[in-house]
Design a protein around this motif. Structure first.
Motif, PDB file in Angstrom:
ATOM      1  N   ASP A  57      54.775  29.123  -9.089  1.00  0.00           N
ATOM      2  CA  ASP A  57      54.107  28.559  -9.930  1.00  0.00           C
ATOM      3  C   ASP A  57      52.583  29.703  -9.320  1.00  0.00           C
ATOM      4  O   ASP A  57      51.916  29.805  -8.063  1.00  0.00           O
ATOM      5  CB  ASP A  57      53.987  27.569 -10.363  1.00  0.00           C
ATOM      6  N   PRO A  58      51.867  30.745 -10.393  1.00  0.00           N
ATOM      7  CA  PRO A  58      50.609  31.077  -9.648  1.00  0.00           C
ATOM      8  C   PRO A  58      49.776  30.480 -10.051  1.00  0.00           C
ATOM      9  O   PRO A  58      49.792  29.291 -10.411  1.00  0.00           O
ATOM     10  CB  PRO A  58      50.733  31.803 -11.288  1.00  0.00           C
ATOM     11  N   PRO A  59      48.307  30.354  -9.029  1.00  0.00           N
ATOM     12  CA  PRO A  59      47.324  29.757  -8.763  1.00  0.00           C
ATOM     13  C   PRO A  59      47.081  29.997 -10.158  1.00  0.00           C
ATOM     14  O   PRO A  59      47.155  30.882 -11.439  1.00  0.00           O
ATOM     15  CB  PRO A  59      46.775  31.015  -7.956  1.00  0.00           C
ATOM     16  N   ALA A  60      46.256  28.668 -10.709  1.00  0.00           N
ATOM     17  CA  ALA A  60      45.470  28.529 -12.210  1.00  0.00           C
ATOM     18  C   ALA A  60      45.028  29.817 -12.783  1.00  0.00           C
ATOM     19  O   ALA A  60      44.452  30.776 -13.665  1.00  0.00           O
ATOM     20  CB  ALA A  60      44.445  27.474 -12.068  1.00  0.00           C
ATOM     21  N   GLU A  61      44.407  30.453 -11.428  1.00  0.00           N
ATOM     22  CA  GLU A  61      43.030  31.926 -12.018  1.00  0.00           C
ATOM     23  C   GLU A  61      43.672  33.020 -12.513  1.00  0.00           C
ATOM     24  O   GLU A  61      43.300  33.377 -13.486  1.00  0.00           O
ATOM     25  CB  GLU A  61      41.749  32.083 -11.525  1.00  0.00           C
ATOM     26  N   LEU A  62      45.455  33.096 -11.811  1.00  0.00           N
ATOM     27  CA  LEU A  62      46.338  34.127 -12.663  1.00  0.00           C
ATOM     28  C   LEU A  62      47.062  33.945 -13.475  1.00  0.00           C
ATOM     29  O   LEU A  62      47.459  34.638 -14.645  1.00  0.00           O
ATOM     30  CB  LEU A  62      46.847  34.098 -10.964  1.00  0.00           C
ATOM     31  N   ALA A  63      47.490  32.569 -13.467  1.00  0.00           N
ATOM     32  CA  ALA A  63      48.211  31.684 -14.926  1.00  0.00           C
ATOM     33  C   ALA A  63      47.643  32.023 -16.250  1.00  0.00           C
ATOM     34  O   ALA A  63      47.956  32.358 -17.141  1.00  0.00           O
ATOM     35  CB  ALA A  63      48.396  30.297 -14.430  1.00  0.00           C
ATOM     36  N   ASP A  64      46.256  31.826 -16.113  1.00  0.00           N
ATOM     37  CA  ASP A  64      45.403  31.515 -17.442  1.00  0.00           C
ATOM     38  C   ASP A  64      44.983  32.758 -18.208  1.00  0.00           C
ATOM     39  O   ASP A  64      45.482  33.198 -19.051  1.00  0.00           O
ATOM     40  CB  ASP A  64      43.589  31.276 -16.855  1.00  0.00           C
ATOM     41  N   GLY A  65      45.341  34.004 -17.032  1.00  0.00           N
ATOM     42  CA  GLY A  65      45.662  35.421 -17.597  1.00  0.00           C
ATOM     43  C   GLY A  65      46.597  36.050 -18.360  1.00  0.00           C
ATOM     44  O   GLY A  65      46.002  37.503 -18.456  1.00  0.00           O
ATOM     45  N   HIS A  66      47.468  35.585 -17.434  1.00  0.00           N
ATOM     46  CA  HIS A  66      48.832  36.847 -17.890  1.00  0.00           C
ATOM     47  C   HIS A  66      50.086  36.379 -17.875  1.00  0.00           C
ATOM     48  O   HIS A  66      50.009  34.521 -17.348  1.00  0.00           O
ATOM     49  CB  HIS A  66      48.535  37.187 -16.409  1.00  0.00           C
ATOM     50  N   GLY A  67      50.606  36.208 -18.829  1.00  0.00           N
ATOM     51  CA  GLY A  67      51.787  35.767 -19.502  1.00  0.00           C
ATOM     52  C   GLY A  67      53.313  35.705 -17.977  1.00  0.00           C
ATOM     53  O   GLY A  67      53.685  34.205 -18.849  1.00  0.00           O
TER      54      GLY A  67
END
Length: 294
Positions: A57-67
């Motif tokens: 899983d990606p870090p939260a800051e990356l997951a929030d801005g990218h599908g």
């Protein structure tokens, strides 16, 4: 002994070739959430490829801005590697085959690396964008030691392409051969070059020969990863593009073609794109699933 969980699927892809027998093979684990470092190293060592990629899983800051975002880690048969271009391309193509082409974002240990996968004439092609590169001087003593390990006389270097250390996610010593035959003759002292590379924190040595203004042939000894040579090296290609631009041997905005793996019998093609006003380097190539043995 460390073993991988039974549920872990290890895919095998080649990058920078649409032929499974060409380019650079990589292991790809699309769900490495249940694996620890020892598991991942064991998988990479078992495969024996220059690198394998592991997603979580990606870090939260990356997951929030990218599908379609992921954390990605890379292991050679001997150690973790900070960044690997060919395994990134292989992973993006594997994901595109499952979920369709488009944009991906990979959180690496050196920064976020965006990748776009497009279908070109029915063939998937991935383009990664490097982190911002940098170029450093290579000391005369270090260059002499590298040449001694390679058994290359200094006069076999191309004076128009002086040695440098180039970084675009991983560090590479760039040495340019004056002739194609010099590049083709690669029989080096594995232990001696490995020791120098560890001291300088190098991932590969990028050996190059310039065929024309925009076409280069390259090879990449990789003893620190436990293999003699890397067949197609995306991280080194990005670093080389930055190197060529920094030295002014190519235009600030241009497209370069790098041929690699020919001397190993695994030909691959890497496209390096430089854009004026953007220090980052784009590296593109095709990929293919490697059929399971048997």
């Amino acid at each position: 002994m460390t073993t991988k969980p039974q549920s872990t699927e290890v895919l095998r892809y080649t990058a920078f070739s649409s032929d499974p027998a060409g380019g650079n093979p990589a292991g790809v684990v699309l769900d490495a959430s249940g694996l620890d470092d020892a598991n991942m190293l064991a998988i990479a060592a078992d495969l024996g490829y220059s690198e394998s990629a592991f997603l979580s899983d990606p870090p939260a800051e990356l997951a929030d801005g990218h599908g379609r975002a992921f954390t990605i880690r890379y292991f050679s048969p001997k150690a973790e590697v900070p960044f690997c271009g060919h395994a990134t391309v292989a992973t993006a193509i594997a994901l595109a085959e499952l979920g369709g082409p488009g944009d991906f974002a990979f959180a690496t240990s050196v920064g976020t690396v965006p990748v776009t996968v497009a279908s070109v004439d029915g063939v998937l092609r991935a383009t990664l964008t490097s982190i911002e590169p940098r170029i450093e001087e290579a000391s005369a003593d270090d260059v002499r030691e590298a040449l001694a390990a390679l058994d290359w006389p200094a006069e076999d270097l191309d004076p128009a392409l002086p040695p440098r250390i180039a970084f675009a996610g991983a560090r590479h010593l760039v040495l340019a051969a004056a002739t194609r035959s010099r590049l083709a003759d690669l029989q080096y002292d594995f232990a001696r070059l490995e020791a120098l590379m560890h001291r300088l924190d190098l991932t590969t040595v990028q050996l190059a020969w310039r065929e024309s203004d925009s076409v280069f042939h390259v090879r990449a000894p990789f003893p620190v990863g436990g293999v003699v040579e890397d067949p197609a090296t995306g991280a080194a290609a990005a670093a080389f593009g930055a190197y060529a631009r920094e030295l002014g041997v190519v235009a600030a905005e241009t497209e370069l073609t790098l041929h690699q793996g020919v001397d190993m019998g695994r030909p691959g093609v890497l496209t390096v794109t430089l854009r004026e006003g953007d220090p980052r380097v784009r590296v593109s190539g095709t990929g293919a699933r490697i059929p399971d043995a048997g």
